[in-house]
Design an enzyme around this catalytic site. Structure first.
Site, PDB file in Angstrom:
ATOM      1  CB  THR A 215      -1.026   0.264   1.134  1.00  0.00           C
ATOM      2  OG1 THR A 215      -1.644   1.758   1.651  1.00  0.00           O
ATOM      3  CG2 THR A 215      -0.420  -0.591   2.787  1.00  0.00           C
TER       4      THR A 215
ATOM      5  CD  GLU B 230      -1.749   5.208   4.238  1.00  0.00           C
ATOM      6  OE1 GLU B 230      -1.643   5.312   6.249  1.00  0.00           O
ATOM      7  OE2 GLU B 230      -2.529   6.272   3.851  1.00  0.00           O
TER       8      GLU B 230
ATOM      9  CE1 TYR C 289      -4.025  -1.734   5.439  1.00  0.00           C
ATOM     10  CE2 TYR C 289      -2.698   0.227   5.036  1.00  0.00           C
ATOM     11  CZ  TYR C 289      -3.782  -1.180   4.532  1.00  0.00           C
ATOM     12  OH  TYR C 289      -3.747  -1.623   3.906  1.00  0.00           O
TER      13      TYR C 289
ATOM     14  CE  LYS D 291      -2.227  -3.924   3.937  1.00  0.00           C
ATOM     15  NZ  LYS D 291      -2.864  -5.593   2.612  1.00  0.00           N
TER      16      LYS D 291
HETATM   17  P1  NDP Z   1     -11.185  -4.587   2.033  1.00  0.00           P
HETATM   18  O1  NDP Z   1     -11.452  -3.789   3.635  1.00  0.00           O
HETATM   19  O2  NDP Z   1     -12.882  -4.554   1.349  1.00  0.00           O
HETATM   20  O3  NDP Z   1     -11.365  -6.398   1.868  1.00  0.00           O
HETATM   21  C1  NDP Z   1     -11.110  -6.712   2.839  1.00  0.00           C
HETATM   22  C2  NDP Z   1     -11.173  -8.053   3.327  1.00  0.00           C
HETATM   23  O4  NDP Z   1      -9.787  -9.255   3.658  1.00  0.00           O
HETATM   24  C3  NDP Z   1     -12.318  -8.494   3.631  1.00  0.00           C
HETATM   25  O5  NDP Z   1     -12.512  -9.879   1.938  1.00  0.00           O
HETATM   26  C4  NDP Z   1     -12.564  -9.298   5.298  1.00  0.00           C
HETATM   27  O6  NDP Z   1     -13.311 -10.494   4.815  1.00  0.00           O
HETATM   28  C5  NDP Z   1     -11.226  -9.528   4.378  1.00  0.00           C
HETATM   29  N1  NDP Z   1     -10.618 -10.495   6.243  1.00  0.00           N
HETATM   30  C6  NDP Z   1      -9.922  -9.382   6.529  1.00  0.00           C
HETATM   31  N2  NDP Z   1      -9.536  -9.771   7.687  1.00  0.00           N
HETATM   32  C7  NDP Z   1      -9.932 -11.423   7.324  1.00  0.00           C
HETATM   33  C8  NDP Z   1      -9.325 -12.143   8.472  1.00  0.00           C
HETATM   34  N3  NDP Z   1      -8.759 -12.382   9.602  1.00  0.00           N
HETATM   35  N4  NDP Z   1      -9.013 -13.212   8.138  1.00  0.00           N
HETATM   36  C9  NDP Z   1      -9.765 -13.227   6.642  1.00  0.00           C
HETATM   37  N5  NDP Z   1      -9.968 -13.268   5.731  1.00  0.00           N
HETATM   38  C10 NDP Z   1     -10.064 -11.077   6.439  1.00  0.00           C
HETATM   39  O7  NDP Z   1     -10.518  -4.452   1.368  1.00  0.00           O
HETATM   40  P2  NDP Z   1     -10.015  -3.685  -0.052  1.00  0.00           P
HETATM   41  O8  NDP Z   1     -10.465  -4.691  -1.162  1.00  0.00           O
HETATM   42  O9  NDP Z   1     -10.143  -2.439  -0.103  1.00  0.00           O
HETATM   43  O10 NDP Z   1      -8.697  -3.804  -0.524  1.00  0.00           O
HETATM   44  C11 NDP Z   1      -7.650  -5.223  -0.215  1.00  0.00           C
HETATM   45  C12 NDP Z   1      -6.076  -5.534   0.480  1.00  0.00           C
HETATM   46  O11 NDP Z   1      -5.922  -4.488  -0.366  1.00  0.00           O
HETATM   47  C13 NDP Z   1      -5.894  -5.432   1.809  1.00  0.00           C
HETATM   48  O12 NDP Z   1      -5.602  -6.214   2.389  1.00  0.00           O
HETATM   49  C14 NDP Z   1      -6.358  -3.774   1.697  1.00  0.00           C
HETATM   50  O13 NDP Z   1      -5.272  -3.057   3.177  1.00  0.00           O
HETATM   51  C15 NDP Z   1      -5.006  -3.239   0.317  1.00  0.00           C
HETATM   52  N6  NDP Z   1      -4.646  -1.975   0.013  1.00  0.00           N
HETATM   53  C16 NDP Z   1      -6.324  -1.858  -0.372  1.00  0.00           C
HETATM   54  C17 NDP Z   1      -6.359  -0.303  -1.329  1.00  0.00           C
HETATM   55  C18 NDP Z   1      -7.343   0.459  -1.563  1.00  0.00           C
HETATM   56  O14 NDP Z   1      -7.491   1.833  -1.563  1.00  0.00           O
HETATM   57  N7  NDP Z   1      -8.503   0.053  -1.620  1.00  0.00           N
HETATM   58  C19 NDP Z   1      -5.009   0.306  -1.150  1.00  0.00           C
HETATM   59  C20 NDP Z   1      -3.781  -0.102  -1.645  1.00  0.00           C
HETATM   60  C21 NDP Z   1      -4.044  -1.736  -0.689  1.00  0.00           C
HETATM   61  P3  NDP Z   1     -14.931 -10.521   5.609  1.00  0.00           P
HETATM   62  O15 NDP Z   1     -15.859  -9.481   4.275  1.00  0.00           O
HETATM   63  O16 NDP Z   1     -15.145 -11.088   5.963  1.00  0.00           O
HETATM   64  O17 NDP Z   1     -14.398  -8.572   6.035  1.00  0.00           O
HETATM   65  P1  GDR Z   2      -6.736   5.354   3.738  1.00  0.00           P
HETATM   66  O1  GDR Z   2      -7.740   5.677   3.554  1.00  0.00           O
HETATM   67  O2  GDR Z   2      -7.032   5.833   5.256  1.00  0.00           O
HETATM   68  O3  GDR Z   2      -5.931   6.307   2.868  1.00  0.00           O
HETATM   69  O4  GDR Z   2      -6.926   3.957   3.841  1.00  0.00           O
HETATM   70  P2  GDR Z   2      -9.480   6.246   3.951  1.00  0.00           P
HETATM   71  O5  GDR Z   2     -10.736   6.258   2.862  1.00  0.00           O
HETATM   72  O6  GDR Z   2      -9.938   6.000   5.797  1.00  0.00           O
HETATM   73  O7  GDR Z   2      -9.148   8.001   4.550  1.00  0.00           O
HETATM   74  C1  GDR Z   2      -8.560   8.668   3.505  1.00  0.00           C
HETATM   75  C2  GDR Z   2      -8.044  10.066   3.968  1.00  0.00           C
HETATM   76  O8  GDR Z   2      -9.613  11.266   4.061  1.00  0.00           O
HETATM   77  C3  GDR Z   2      -9.076  11.755   5.381  1.00  0.00           C
HETATM   78  N1  GDR Z   2     -10.789  11.511   5.815  1.00  0.00           N
HETATM   79  C4  GDR Z   2     -11.123  10.515   6.812  1.00  0.00           C
HETATM   80  N2  GDR Z   2     -11.413   9.251   6.560  1.00  0.00           N
HETATM   81  C5  GDR Z   2     -12.645   8.322   6.996  1.00  0.00           C
HETATM   82  N3  GDR Z   2     -12.394   7.446   7.216  1.00  0.00           N
HETATM   83  N4  GDR Z   2     -13.366   9.006   7.922  1.00  0.00           N
HETATM   84  C6  GDR Z   2     -13.733  10.217   7.718  1.00  0.00           C
HETATM   85  O9  GDR Z   2     -14.639  10.796   7.960  1.00  0.00           O
HETATM   86  C7  GDR Z   2     -12.712  11.542   7.494  1.00  0.00           C
HETATM   87  N5  GDR Z   2     -12.482  12.628   6.947  1.00  0.00           N
HETATM   88  C8  GDR Z   2     -11.102  12.844   6.807  1.00  0.00           C
HETATM   89  C9  GDR Z   2      -8.429  10.009   6.249  1.00  0.00           C
HETATM   90  O10 GDR Z   2      -8.013  10.940   7.608  1.00  0.00           O
HETATM   91  C10 GDR Z   2      -7.311   9.939   4.849  1.00  0.00           C
HETATM   92  O11 GDR Z   2      -6.577  11.315   5.092  1.00  0.00           O
HETATM   93  C11 GDR Z   2      -7.177   3.764   2.598  1.00  0.00           C
HETATM   94  C12 GDR Z   2      -7.374   2.008   3.184  1.00  0.00           C
HETATM   95  O12 GDR Z   2      -7.338   1.325   1.214  1.00  0.00           O
HETATM   96  C13 GDR Z   2      -5.978   1.257   3.269  1.00  0.00           C
HETATM   97  O13 GDR Z   2      -6.356  -0.164   3.640  1.00  0.00           O
HETATM   98  C14 GDR Z   2      -5.253   1.332   1.567  1.00  0.00           C
HETATM   99  O14 GDR Z   2      -4.076   0.357   1.615  1.00  0.00           O
HETATM  100  C15 GDR Z   2      -4.636   3.162   1.886  1.00  0.00           C
HETATM  101  O15 GDR Z   2      -6.022   3.873   1.031  1.00  0.00           O
HETATM  102  C16 GDR Z   2      -3.947   3.461   0.572  1.00  0.00           C
END
Ligand code: NDP
Ligand code: GDR
Length: 355
Positions: free
Chosen positions: A131, A133, A156, A160
């Site tokens: 990520t 992050e 987090y 990672k």
């Molecule tokens: P989501 O939160 O939408 O999905 C997370 C998934 O992981 C869900 O299927 C969840 O299951 C499963 N999970 C969580 N804990 C466990 C566990 N203990 N055992 C088995 N399964 C588990 O995440 P995204 O799809 O957005 O992201 C996918 C991956 O990419 C993550 O690792 C995230 O950190 C990473 N990532 C995401 C980014 C983004 O912008 N979306 C950017 C960079 C990295 P359940 O549905 O049951 O909760």
């Molecule tokens: P992020 O995503 O922390 O970048 O992680 P998120 O959408 O939670 O936050 C983005 C930015 O918005 C600011 N923010 C808020 N965020 C949330 N969730 N709720 C609020 O009310 C709010 N107000 C302001 C946050 O502070 C932050 O700066 C996501 C996840 O998908 C990670 O798993 C992944 O690795 C990174 O993106 C890349």
């Protein structure tokens, strides 16, 4: 021979799009799902295949990435050609509340899977969901590429970081084909409701339909490089089709503030937001009616914050031929439209416990 893939996190945003993509490509797809007291397969229900039918190519297995014996058994049984490790406690804000669990699920679990590959002597290719992050804590490093030094700012991000390096270490130590995709934020109508973009687009729709009064947010100044999840899962797949395992950044190469995302999302339904005040007193006001639509609530501030993410995905674009098909504006439009449709039909589920 049909390729076999295993996806951890198949019920999540990315897992659902990746499962679609791999099924379209003719793969046999296996996914690990957690037992939950309510259904958690909403994002993949449309892919369901009756296991009693013929030519079934989607299989779900109960399991948990914090359970090594379960992972070992599944890998031995499935013998996948490719593993996409997407499961994680993925919410940055929540990682401050549950740091130890986040270390287990988001960090150590990557080791569990890599070690299961090694123990079973598999030739499996491995994708790790790394990520942006990992970056962000050092000033003046943007735009961030594969060469930018890491400085995570949350439990987090630190978890990672462990996953990133254990992936590199197993690649170097045991000749495992393992890649880190360092992905910047990617969103979609399937994004979890407590992430910023989805929280905003749902609120825009709900306010428009008279189902919500206003939207409370945290840090309005944070900048993110937001793309569409559908494009990003294509990039994951491309990484595992290369001859050599490498690490790649995927990003749109542009950055926007939280404030800008709000303005554009509200503008989709005809609201023109003007801002008043700063910090905790900042308000987003509808220019035409004077109504306050957005307020800052400090409970959404994080103990430490990544202020600026802005990617440079030149390597992936050049070496993988990866090009995003959605623009940032396409993403905003699709998310608002989808939430408006969803919330217009009946109540649409909305929890009172938002964060
Ligand atoms: P989501 O939160 O939408 O999905 C997370 C998934 O992981 C869900 O299927 C969840 O299951 C499963 N999970 C969580 N804990 C466990 C566990 N203990 N055992 C088995 N399964 C588990 O995440 P995204 O799809 O957005 O992201 C996918 C991956 O990419 C993550 O690792 C995230 O950190 C990473 N990532 C995401 C980014 C983004 O912008 N979306 C950017 C960079 C990295 P359940 O549905 O049951 O909760
Ligand atoms: P992020 O995503 O922390 O970048 O992680 P998120 O959408 O939670 O936050 C983005 C930015 O918005 C600011 N923010 C808020 N965020 C949330 N969730 N709720 C609020 O009310 C709010 N107000 C302001 C946050 O502070 C932050 O700066 C996501 C996840 O998908 C990670 O798993 C992944 O690795 C990174 O993106 C890349």
């Amino acid at each position: 021979m049909r390729k076999v893939a295993l996806i951890t996190g198949i019920t999540g945003q990315d897992g659902s799009y990746l499962a679609e993509l791999l099924l379209e490509k003719g793969y046999e797809v296996h996914g690990i799902i957690r037992r939950a007291s309510t259904f958690n397969t909403k994002r993949i229900d449309h892919l369901y295949q009756d296991p009693h039918g013929e030519d079934v190519r989607l299989f779900l297995h109960y399991g948990d990435i914090t359970d090594s014996s379960n992972l070992n058994r599944l890998l031995e049984k499935i013998q996948p050609d490719e593993i996409y490790n997407l499961a994680a406690q993925s919410h940055v804000g929540v990682s401050f509340d549950s740091p130890e669990y986040t270390a287990e699920a988001t960090g150590v679990s990557t080791l569990r899977i890599l070690d299961a590959i090694r123990e079973n002597g598999l030739k499996t290719k491995f994708y790790q969901a790394s990520t942006s992050e990992l970056f962000g804590g050092l000033p003046d490093t943007a735009p961030q590429s594969e060469k930018t030094p890491f400085y995570p700012k949350s439990p987090y991000g630190v978890a990672k970081l462990y996953s990133y390096w254990i992936t590199v270490n197993y690649r170097e130590s045991y000749d495992i084909f393992a890649c880190n995709g360092i992905l910047f934020n990617h969103e979609s109508p399937r994004r979890g409701e407590t992430f910023l973009t989805r929280k905003v687009t749902r609120a825009v729709a709900a306010i428009h339909l008279g189902k919500q009064d206003k939207l409370y947010l945290g840090n309005m100044d944070a900048k993110r490089d937001w793309g569409h999840a559908k494009d990003y899962v294509e990039g994951m797949w491309r990484m595992l089709q290369q001859d050599k395992p490498q690490d790649y950044v995927l990003s749109m190469n542009e950055t926007h503030t939280v404030r800008e995302f709000c303005e554009l999302a509200f503008a989709e339904l005809g609201y023109e937001i003007v801002w008043e005040g700063t910090g905790v007193d900042e308000k987003g006001i509808d220019k035409n009616t004077g109504r306050v639509l957005i307020e800052v609530d400090p409970r959404y501030f994080r103990p430490a914050e990544v202020e600026l993410l802005w990617g440079d995905s030149t390597k992936a674009r050049t070496e993988l031929g990866w090009t995003p098909s959605y623009s940032f504006m396409d993403l905003v439009k699709e998310m608002v439209k989808s939430d408006l449709e969803e919330l217009s039909q009946g109540d649409g589920y909305k929890s009172k416990f938002e964060n």
